[in-house]
Design a protein around this motif. Structure first.
Motif, short mmCIF file in Angstrom:
data_model
loop_
_atom_site.label_atom_id
_atom_site.label_comp_id
_atom_site.label_asym_id
_atom_site.label_seq_id
_atom_site.Cartn_x
_atom_site.Cartn_y
_atom_site.Cartn_z
N GLU A 88 0.83 -1.21 0.00
CA GLU A 88 0.00 0.00 0.00
C GLU A 88 0.87 1.26 0.00
OE1 GLU A 88 -2.30 -0.73 3.44
OE2 GLU A 88 -3.69 -2.12 2.46
N PHE A 89 1.98 1.22 0.71
CA PHE A 89 2.91 2.35 0.72
C PHE A 89 3.46 2.59 -0.69
CE2 PHE A 89 7.31 3.83 0.86
CZ PHE A 89 7.19 5.02 1.57
N CYS A 90 3.87 1.50 -1.36
CA CYS A 90 4.39 1.63 -2.73
C CYS A 90 3.37 2.32 -3.63
CB CYS A 90 4.74 0.26 -3.29
SG CYS A 90 6.18 -0.54 -2.55
N ASN A 91 2.12 1.89 -3.54
CA ASN A 91 1.07 2.49 -4.38
C ASN A 91 0.84 3.95 -4.05
OD1 ASN A 91 0.60 0.20 -5.86
ND2 ASN A 91 -1.30 -0.35 -4.82
N ALA A 92 0.80 4.28 -2.76
CA ALA A 92 0.56 5.67 -2.35
C ALA A 92 1.70 6.58 -2.79
CB ALA A 92 0.37 5.74 -0.83
N LEU A 93 2.92 6.10 -2.67
CA LEU A 93 4.07 6.88 -3.11
C LEU A 93 4.05 7.07 -4.62
CD1 LEU A 93 6.74 8.27 -2.30
CD2 LEU A 93 7.87 6.07 -2.59
N SER A 94 3.66 6.04 -5.34
CA SER A 94 3.55 6.13 -6.80
C SER A 94 2.54 7.21 -7.20
CB SER A 94 3.13 4.78 -7.39
OG SER A 94 4.11 3.80 -7.16
N LYS A 95 1.39 7.22 -6.56
CA LYS A 95 0.36 8.22 -6.86
C LYS A 95 0.87 9.62 -6.57
CE LYS A 95 -3.54 5.10 -6.06
NZ LYS A 95 -4.70 4.78 -5.18
N ASP A 97 3.85 10.70 -6.74
CA ASP A 97 4.87 11.10 -7.70
C ASP A 97 4.40 10.99 -9.14
OD1 ASP A 97 6.44 11.50 -5.52
OD2 ASP A 97 7.86 9.88 -5.91
N GLY A 98 3.11 10.79 -9.34
CA GLY A 98 2.57 10.75 -10.70
C GLY A 98 2.93 9.50 -11.47
N ARG A 99 3.17 8.42 -10.79
CA ARG A 99 3.51 7.15 -11.43
C ARG A 99 2.32 6.20 -11.38
NH1 ARG A 99 8.99 5.92 -12.10
NH2 ARG A 99 10.38 7.68 -11.62
N THR A 100 2.35 5.21 -12.24
CA THR A 100 1.28 4.22 -12.27
C THR A 100 1.50 3.19 -11.17
OG1 THR A 100 1.05 4.46 -14.67
CG2 THR A 100 0.11 2.48 -13.66
N PRO A 101 0.58 3.05 -10.24
CA PRO A 101 0.76 2.07 -9.17
C PRO A 101 0.96 0.66 -9.73
CG PRO A 101 -1.02 3.57 -8.61
CD PRO A 101 -0.66 3.84 -10.05
N ALA A 102 1.85 -0.07 -9.10
CA ALA A 102 2.18 -1.41 -9.58
C ALA A 102 1.17 -2.46 -9.13
CB ALA A 102 3.58 -1.81 -9.10
N TYR A 103 0.49 -2.21 -8.00
CA TYR A 103 -0.33 -3.26 -7.39
C TYR A 103 -1.81 -2.89 -7.33
CZ TYR A 103 4.35 -4.51 -5.70
OH TYR A 103 5.68 -4.82 -5.62
N LEU A 266 12.77 0.01 -1.85
CA LEU A 266 11.97 0.19 -3.06
C LEU A 266 12.74 -0.16 -4.34
CD1 LEU A 266 10.29 3.60 -2.20
CD2 LEU A 266 9.34 1.31 -1.89
N VAL A 267 11.96 -0.54 -5.34
CA VAL A 267 12.49 -0.89 -6.66
C VAL A 267 11.62 -0.22 -7.71
CG1 VAL A 267 12.62 -2.83 -8.29
CG2 VAL A 267 13.63 -3.05 -6.03
N LEU A 268 12.21 0.07 -8.86
CA LEU A 268 11.50 0.60 -10.04
C LEU A 268 11.97 -0.14 -11.28
CD1 LEU A 268 11.89 4.45 -9.44
CD2 LEU A 268 9.70 3.25 -9.54
N ASN A 269 11.08 -0.31 -12.24
CA ASN A 269 11.50 -0.86 -13.52
C ASN A 269 12.50 0.09 -14.18
OD1 ASN A 269 9.74 -2.96 -13.16
ND2 ASN A 269 8.16 -2.16 -14.53
N ALA A 270 13.45 -0.48 -14.91
CA ALA A 270 14.42 0.34 -15.64
C ALA A 270 14.04 0.49 -17.10
CB ALA A 270 15.82 -0.28 -15.53
N ASP A 271 13.15 -0.36 -17.58
CA ASP A 271 12.69 -0.29 -18.97
C ASP A 271 11.36 -1.04 -19.08
OD1 ASP A 271 13.25 -3.11 -19.25
OD2 ASP A 271 15.35 -2.60 -19.58
N ASP A 272 10.87 -1.18 -20.31
CA ASP A 272 9.57 -1.83 -20.51
C ASP A 272 9.72 -3.26 -21.04
OD1 ASP A 272 10.41 -1.43 -23.08
OD2 ASP A 272 8.74 -0.14 -23.67
#
Length: 453
Positions: A88-95, A97-103, A266-272
């Motif tokens: 839930e923290f990952c999703n809230a932080l994503s929102k 920062d304008g990122r698409t939540p992963a979960y 935390l982790v982020l994708n580096a590419d698609d």
């Protein structure tokens, strides 16, 4: 590798690029203090960004407005957070920062869907974590020299291989050091070759995967089992022995459980290059019984009498049936001798025969099992392992309690989780030696927290 993929950027300098590649995950059978669940296999992972530091209490509070940590300090790693809270923290932080939540979380957390192509913050997979921690190494630690208390925040009195050299630690390359007994500010020591701080020690770090056996065949970007009862965390914490800091060591807890030595990175994708959706479901408890009129058994193993004293206090307050575990071949009554016997049995994962027997029909009547034991070498004594493998714990709730000399539960809860995967594990009670004058109040508070009348 995957050079066609679009490249993403890390949000700031606190993330480092971990370039993808292939490595051997797990440990060789020759590695000292390895576990049977560390079967070596080939794994390929795509590139990803990983945070240099564990998530701090300040960062957690800024997003959630809360700080659940056992220790307090803005720059200390957050701990005492469940796997679901980490997601839930990952999703809230994503929102934010304008990122698409992963979960996406369904069914009150029983089902979690991961959009692998999302650019939001997430937890590492178990494979990504080990790949990043190893930094190209194939030894127990990323450094050839065993880390000590000047390199890692852990139970510094007990560096790697101290168990079999307890009375002659001069032979060790890394000698015993300070035990701080608390988390410390992130980034207090030198990073590993990938630029990651505190990858060992301070707090364990939640991974995405359900805990289970490894696939023996080569894997590419594995995500663990589709269902399970425990989630993996890695790296060891401030109260862990050196053997549990190893790159291959696997720990596990229920996704709704929190521990004072477990946090996240935390982790982020580096590419698609990796797309698709992974959906995981919590395995339903087998033969689960309805709450409200549970029948409870207190069963414990005691050597010095400390655990016995706690068990008697629990029995005094509850009136529950109580059984003390006795061995067919008891350990020595001499302290120095039993230290060697205990580490010997733990090292070879022995299963000492129990003199104590419980009728299977009688056992089936119990819904809750309060299990007590001394913390031996940062885990359960092997008689408790024998107990867990001798009886069916499916659908039962385990309430663990232990007596300890400073390490609290160590990795004993993980050991119980692995040996009783179909049981629910409730909050535990750790008692320093005999518990002193506060024992009665501590037991009462614990029983109330666990919903035990």
């Amino acid at each position: 590798m995957m050079t066609h993929a679009a490249t993403y950027k890390a949000p700031n300098a606190d993330f480092v690029l971990i370039k993808g590649g292939t490595f051997t995950m797990g440990s060789p059978e020759s590695e000292d203090w390895r576990s049977n669940d560390e079967t070596q296999h080939s794994v390929t992972v795509a590139s990803f960004y990983m945070a240099k530091f564990e998530v701090t209490q300040k960062e957690w509070r800024e997003i959630t407005g809360k700080n659940p940590s056992n220790f307090s300090g803005d720059n200390l790693p957050v701990e005492s957070v469940t796997w679901l809270e980490a997601v839930e923290f990952c999703n809230a932080l994503s929102k934010r920062d304008g990122r698409t939540p992963a979960y996406t979380v369904f069914d009150g957390g029983r089902t979690v869907s991961w959009n692998r192509g999302a650019n939001g913050y997430r937890l590492p997979t178990e494979a990504e974590w080990e790949y990043a921690a190893r930094a190209g190494s194939n030894t127990p630690f990323y450094s050839k020299k065993v880390p000590g208390a000047d390199d890692v925040n852990f139970y510094g009195h007990y560096p790697y291989q101290i168990e079999q050299n307890y009375f002659n630690d001069e032979v060790l390359e890394t000698r015993p050091g300070v035990y701080r007994g608390t988390t410390i500010a992130v980034g207090s020591f030198k990073p590993n070759p990938n630029g990651l701080y505190d990858i060992y020690g301070n707090v364990g770090e939640w991974c995405f995967d359900y805990y289970g056996n490894y696939e023996k065949a080569a894997q590419t970007n594995p995500t663990g089992a589709e269902s399970g009862s425990r989630r993996v965390y890695r790296g060891g914490g401030w109260n862990d022995f050196g053997k549990n800091l190893r790159s291959a060591y696997r720990a596990a807890l229920q996704q709704t459980s929190a521990a004072y030595n477990v946090g996240l990175r935390l982790v982020l994708n580096a590419d698609d290059s990796v797309q698709g959706t992974v959906t995981t479901k919590e395995a339903a408890a087998k033969n689960a019984k309805s709450a409200g009129n549970e029948k409870t058994l207190i069963i414990f193993y005691s050597w010095s009498g400390n655990t016995r004293g706690v068990a008697k206090e629990i029995q005094r307050q509850t009136g529950f049936d109580t059984v003390e575990i006795e061995l067919e071949h008891p350990y020595s009554t001499n302290y120095n001798t039993v230290l060697n016997e205990a580490q010997r049995d733990q090292h070879k994962q022995a299963r000492p025969a129990l003199k104590t027997k419980i009728d299977s029909k009688k056992w089936a009547e119990y819904d809750r099992i309060i299990i007590g034991y001394p913390n031996w070498w940062a885990s359960i004594p092997m008689p408790i392992a024998t107990l867990l493998e001798s009886y069916d714990f499916s659908g039962k709730t385990i309430l663990p309690f232990c007596s300890h000399g400073g390490g609290r539960f160590g990795q004993s809860i993980t050991a119980i989780s692995k040996l009783a995967p179909n049981a629910k594990i409730s909050d535990g009670l750790s008692v320093h030696y005999s518990g002193g004058s506060s024992l009665s109040k501590d037991v009462a508070k614990w029983l109330k927290k666990c919903g035990v009348n």
